[in-house]
Structure formats: C-alpha cells, structure tokens
Design a protein around this motif. Structure first.
Motif, PDB file in Angstrom:
ATOM      1  N   HIS A  78       8.090   3.263 -11.451  1.00 53.71           N
ATOM      2  CA  HIS A  78       6.805   2.612 -11.738  1.00 53.71           C
ATOM      3  C   HIS A  78       6.883   1.847 -13.063  1.00 53.71           C
ATOM      4  O   HIS A  78       5.913   1.818 -13.828  1.00 53.71           O
ATOM      5  N   ARG A  79       8.026   1.240 -13.325  1.00 53.49           N
ATOM      6  CA  ARG A  79       8.232   0.573 -14.614  1.00 53.49           C
ATOM      7  C   ARG A  79       7.283  -0.598 -14.827  1.00 53.49           C
ATOM      8  O   ARG A  79       6.955  -0.943 -15.958  1.00 53.49           O
ATOM      9  N   LYS A 321       1.100  13.144  -9.784  1.00 53.51           N
ATOM     10  CA  LYS A 321       0.968  12.553  -8.454  1.00 53.51           C
ATOM     11  C   LYS A 321       2.164  11.656  -8.133  1.00 53.51           C
ATOM     12  O   LYS A 321       2.653  11.636  -7.006  1.00 53.51           O
ATOM     13  N   ARG A 322       2.635  10.919  -9.124  1.00 55.18           N
ATOM     14  CA  ARG A 322       3.818  10.091  -8.914  1.00 55.18           C
ATOM     15  C   ARG A 322       5.045  10.950  -8.654  1.00 55.18           C
ATOM     16  O   ARG A 322       5.868  10.632  -7.774  1.00 55.18           O
ATOM     17  N   ALA A 323       5.191  12.031  -9.418  1.00 54.73           N
ATOM     18  CA  ALA A 323       6.332  12.923  -9.221  1.00 54.73           C
ATOM     19  C   ALA A 323       6.271  13.599  -7.857  1.00 54.73           C
ATOM     20  O   ALA A 323       7.300  13.738  -7.175  1.00 54.73           O
ATOM     21  N   PRO A 337       1.018  17.556  -1.722  1.00 57.84           N
ATOM     22  CA  PRO A 337      -0.110  16.818  -1.176  1.00 57.84           C
ATOM     23  C   PRO A 337       0.354  15.616  -0.374  1.00 57.84           C
ATOM     24  O   PRO A 337       1.441  15.085  -0.579  1.00 57.84           O
ATOM     25  N   SER A 338      -0.469  15.181   0.548  1.00 57.36           N
ATOM     26  CA  SER A 338      -0.125  14.058   1.401  1.00 57.36           C
ATOM     27  C   SER A 338      -0.060  12.770   0.603  1.00 57.36           C
ATOM     28  O   SER A 338      -0.520  12.694  -0.531  1.00 57.36           O
ATOM     29  N   ALA A 339       0.533  11.756   1.211  1.00 58.12           N
ATOM     30  CA  ALA A 339       0.705  10.481   0.517  1.00 58.12           C
ATOM     31  C   ALA A 339      -0.636   9.864   0.166  1.00 58.12           C
ATOM     32  O   ALA A 339      -0.792   9.207  -0.851  1.00 58.12           O
ATOM     33  N   ASP A 344      -2.382   6.919  -6.644  1.00 57.71           N
ATOM     34  CA  ASP A 344      -2.944   6.945  -7.999  1.00 57.71           C
ATOM     35  C   ASP A 344      -3.740   5.685  -8.287  1.00 57.71           C
ATOM     36  O   ASP A 344      -3.935   5.325  -9.438  1.00 57.71           O
ATOM     37  N   SER A 345      -4.225   5.026  -7.211  1.00 57.04           N
ATOM     38  CA  SER A 345      -5.000   3.812  -7.452  1.00 57.04           C
ATOM     39  C   SER A 345      -6.301   4.121  -8.161  1.00 57.04           C
ATOM     40  O   SER A 345      -6.810   3.316  -8.934  1.00 57.04           O
ATOM     41  N   SER A 346      -6.842   5.325  -7.880  1.00 52.52           N
ATOM     42  CA  SER A 346      -8.103   5.682  -8.524  1.00 52.52           C
ATOM     43  C   SER A 346      -7.917   6.040  -9.977  1.00 52.52           C
ATOM     44  O   SER A 346      -8.895   6.192 -10.705  1.00 52.52           O
TER      45      SER A 346
END
Length: 365
Positions: A78-79, A321-323, A337-339, A344-346
């Motif tokens: 996510h650079r 969440k990214r990890a 958790p599901s995709a 992480d848009s929120s």
C-alpha cells in the motif's frame, strides 16, 4: 653449578672488617599446602552462554523476521497510500530486519565458541548490526516527532509532509546511522584468544577511544528516551481533552511505548557502563556476575525489535485490516475476517481536517 639450597645467602654486609651473613628461609616456598591465586574460572559462564544466547537469538530472529517482514510487506503493498508515519514505520521494520539478520552469526559464535567466518565478515556483521541498531532508534525518534507535530501543529505542517520530504528525511536518518556505525566497521577485528578465534571490538581501541559504551548510552537510550518523554508529555494533555472514544487506548499505548523502551534497554546500558568503568582490581566473582548480567540484559534488549511491529503497527485498525487481507491471500485457511469486512475504504480520512478523531488514529498507527 650446584643446586640452590633452601637457605640462601641474601645479603653480605661488611662492617669493620667483619662479615655479617643474613640468611632468609625460603623453605616455606616449597610447602605444598600453600595455595596461590588461580585464574578466574569462566567455565560456568561459557556453558550458560552456549545455551542461553543461541536459544534467545534464534527466537528473536524468527519472531522479529516474521513480524517486521509482515510490516514491510503490508506497507510496501500500500505504498501509494502511505504517509510520513507509514514510511517511518516501514524504515523502522527494515532496520529491525537488518538487526535480526546478524543474530544467527552471533548465535553460531556462541555455540561453536569461536568465530569461523573470517575477518571481513567480522567487520561487516558488526557494521550492519550497529546500522540496524542505530537506524531503529533514529526512526523511533522520527515516528515520535511526526506524531508530535501532527497533534500539536496539524494545520501548520500539512503542506510539508510531502513524499519528497519523507524520502529526504529517511535518507538523512540512514546516513546518520551509517556514520554512527563506522567505528565498529573500522575497529572490529578477529583476535586469537585462549578459547579460540574471537570477533569483537578492538580492546586497545576501546580503551583509547571508548566510542561504543558512550554511543549506545547516548544515541541508543538517552536521546530517544528524552525525545519520547518530552513529546509524549506534551501530547497526552491534548489527547485527554479530545472528544474521542479512542483516546484512552491511545494514552495507554503511549505509556506502554515509553515504559517498554526504558525497561528493555536501560538495564543493558547500565551494564555496559559498569563494564567500561571496571578496573583491573575487580574481583573475580564480581567480574563474572557483571558478564552474566551483561549477557542476559543484552538478549532482553534485543527482543525489543520483536515488539516494535506490535507497538507501532499492529495496534492500528487500518494496518490490522491490511495485514489480515494480505495473510488471507497467503494462507486461505486462516480464520480471518472476510475481504468485505477488511476493506479499509471507510478508514481513509484526513488526519489534518478531522483533528479530534483522526489524530488518535495517527498516534495509534
């Protein structure tokens, strides 16, 4: 030549043509019951080090590689969305990886009892070991300063937190780390000792120029601890006055950061200073106790690099969440958790516009 008798004529004094013979009895010298001081025995210390050091070094290497490697993978993926804090955390993880990658060499040295990798490797392993150590400390300082300016001067520094400024600061930190690590590169060498070939800092150079004990204590403890205490003491009152449900968690996190850093590194630094200030008249038992304490506190201090991913990255919701999303791709059987839930848009908010809620998120990253 005849054998020397037990009673040897020591002095001949002449007075008034009279010869006076003074004899000294050395018979007791040959008494088998007399005990003479023996060299300081370190067999127990060596046996302890051969078991304790490789075990702890191996654990730190495995855990530190996994934790910091995951941080690097997540932030590198996510650079395009990373800010100064994220880039600092990325460099901090790289520093810790560089540090832990040198531990297998020292673990092997502890098990075998001698350095088998040659003189060039001795210098380069010491060089990269201290680069990882100093850069990790300097990037912790940079993360602390970044959090301070975001909370205390959010609107003022917004335009300065650009990608070019982030890269420039990172390069400066790495350059400082390399400069601070040059003495170990220059003065580390392989020496032939009684127990075998050893790799370490030149003792003669250390006595003439005691760089290592002062550099570790000043750059590795006093400087980062001073910056942390000064910045976080200013940050905490601001966080307490904010209207955010996360503020109590962030306050606890800040306290844990400072306390953990002090507890892990302070004992090791104290032992280094005590070792430097010891004299030749130090008693054998005290010397062994100091070396034992230095061995234990050094290994405990090294485990701090395993905590950095937990303290600085894993506590952030966005990073978690990214990890989780990345781990689900690598290991599908992991119950994560599901995709859809991991999106992480929120969480993509502006840490400058919404100061009361997003500042705590920035600190918790």
């Amino acid at each position: 030549m005849s054998d020397v008798p037990y009673n040897v004529t020591a002095d001949i004094l002449a007075e008034n043509d009279t010869t006076v013979y003074t004899t000294i009895d050395y018979g007791a010298y040959y008494d088998e019951n007399i005990s003479f001081p023996s060299p300081c025995e370190t067999d127990d210390l060596q046996s302890f080090g051969q078991v304790f050091l490789p075990t702890l070094y191996s654990l730190v290497f495995v855990i530190g590689s996994i934790g910091n490697g995951l941080v690097v993978c997540v932030l590198a993926k996510h650079r395009n969305q990373n800010n100064l804090t994220d880039i600092s955390l990325l460099n901090l993880a790289v520093s810790d990886l560089l540090f832990v990658f040198t531990l297998p060499f020292y673990a092997h040295f502890s098990v075998v009892g001698e350095w088998t990798f040659g003189s060039p490797m001795c210098r380069f392993v010491s060089f990269f070991h201290y680069i990882g150590f100093f850069s990790s400390t300097f990037f912790m300082i940079l993360v602390t300063l970044d959090r301070y300016v975001i909370i205390m001067h959010a609107h003022t520094v917004a335009r300065y937190r650009s990608w070019s400024a982030t890269v420039a600061l990172s390069l400066v930190v790495w350059l400082l780390s390399v400069c601070a690590s040059l003495p170990p590169l220059i003065f580390s060498k392989v020496t032939n000792e009684t127990g075998g070939v050893s790799c370490g800092y030149d003792q003669d150079a250390e006595e003439r120029h005691p760089y290592i004990p002062f550099a570790i204590n000043i750059l590795g403890l006093l400087l980062p601890l001073t910056v942390m205490v000064a910045c976080y003491c200013r940050i905490l009152p601001t966080l307490v006055n904010m209207r955010s449900a996360k503020k109590h968690r962030v306050v606890r996190l800040i306290v844990c950061i400072v306390v953990a850093f002090f507890l892990f590194w302070a004992p090791y630094n104290v032992c280094i200073l005590m070792k430097f200030m010891r004299t030749q008249q130090t008693q054998c038992r005290s010397d062994i106790s100091l070396r034992m304490a230095l061995t234990v506190t050094e290994t405990v201090a090294y485990t701090h690099c395993c905590l950095n991913p937990i303290i600085y990255a894993f506590v952030g919701q966005k990073f978690m969440k990214r990890a989780a999303h990345l781990l689900r791709k690598w290991v599908p059987v992991v119950l994560l958790p599901s995709a859809r839930d991991m999106s992480d848009s929120s969480y993509r908010k502006s840490s400058i516009v919404s100061r009361s809620s997003d500042v705590t998120t920035t600190v918790a990253m």
